[in-house]
Design a protein around this motif. Sequence first.
Motif: not given
Length: 306
Positions: A137-142, A153-154, A197-202, A211-214
């Motif tokens: 989900i995080y991978n395709t969020l933005t 934003v980050t 901010a971490s989610v946006f970068i990931a 994504v999981f590692a970051v």
Amino acid sequence: MDVGISNETLSRPRAKWRKVAYGGMQPGFDDNHTDESFLEDMVMNANVVKRDITKVILDSVSISQYLCIVSLVILVWNYTLQSTLDEYSLLFLDVGLLASGFVTLLLTREMCSLGLFFHYLLNIGFFTTGLYVLSPIYNTLTRSISSDTILAVTVSLIVLHLFLHDYSGCPIGVPGGALFTAPSLTSCVSLNASVVASVFIASRLPSRLHVFAVMLFSMQVFLFAPFVTYCIKKCSLALHLVFSCGLMALTLSLVYALHKLLFVVLLGLLVFVSVVCPCWLIRIQEYKFEINGPWDEAKLCFDIRD
């Protein structure tokens, strides 16, 4: 006859003013009248704290330390986005950070029982599993948002995180620890800003494992690093200073290898926080003027919870 009554009224002695809270206006006096005894109870600079320059500088080390921690996180984000760090190197880094954090807790924390240790392990297991499940989900969020917007934003969220972070203690609640207080509202907002901010970068990374590692790295730093550094400071001030100086030297060397201008900015920021601000605070203390007196609000001299 009226003149006689007026003379009698004028010759009558004036009533003495009394300092009472209730009872209405006193004849012959204004409602806001005060006599010469009003300023007898005035106290100047009764609660002004005399600060020591050495103690202020030592307290500012915690702020410089956390600035370096956040700088290291940003460096890892940058190297990951540029594909300098692959996902497997990040996973090894995550495992190393987790192991070193547990060893530090075992060596520095008092009353760290085996049950509490397994409680931490269980929570981290649930936490890591949840991150891995949510990674797609995080991978395709933005995906539909431009990279410039994500970057802006980050940066704003990281600045908000640093501005609201609780530098005086541990920003997370800790079970089994009487010395740790519940986190404040500002520290919770700060933590949420770092998570977003971490989610946006990931979300800008190419694979699920990236994504999981970051995300795991960022959550370890933002959630558990303040707790570990707080335990180090509580255990030994000398160890806290050595750790902080080593962390600053490592951060400055890595930033210098990345960009010399960023190195100058970070070095100037650390000097400003650790040297200029403490001296500035001591300097302006000379101009602090506080007065207390009968006009202050009444304060209870007992605890209403008793």
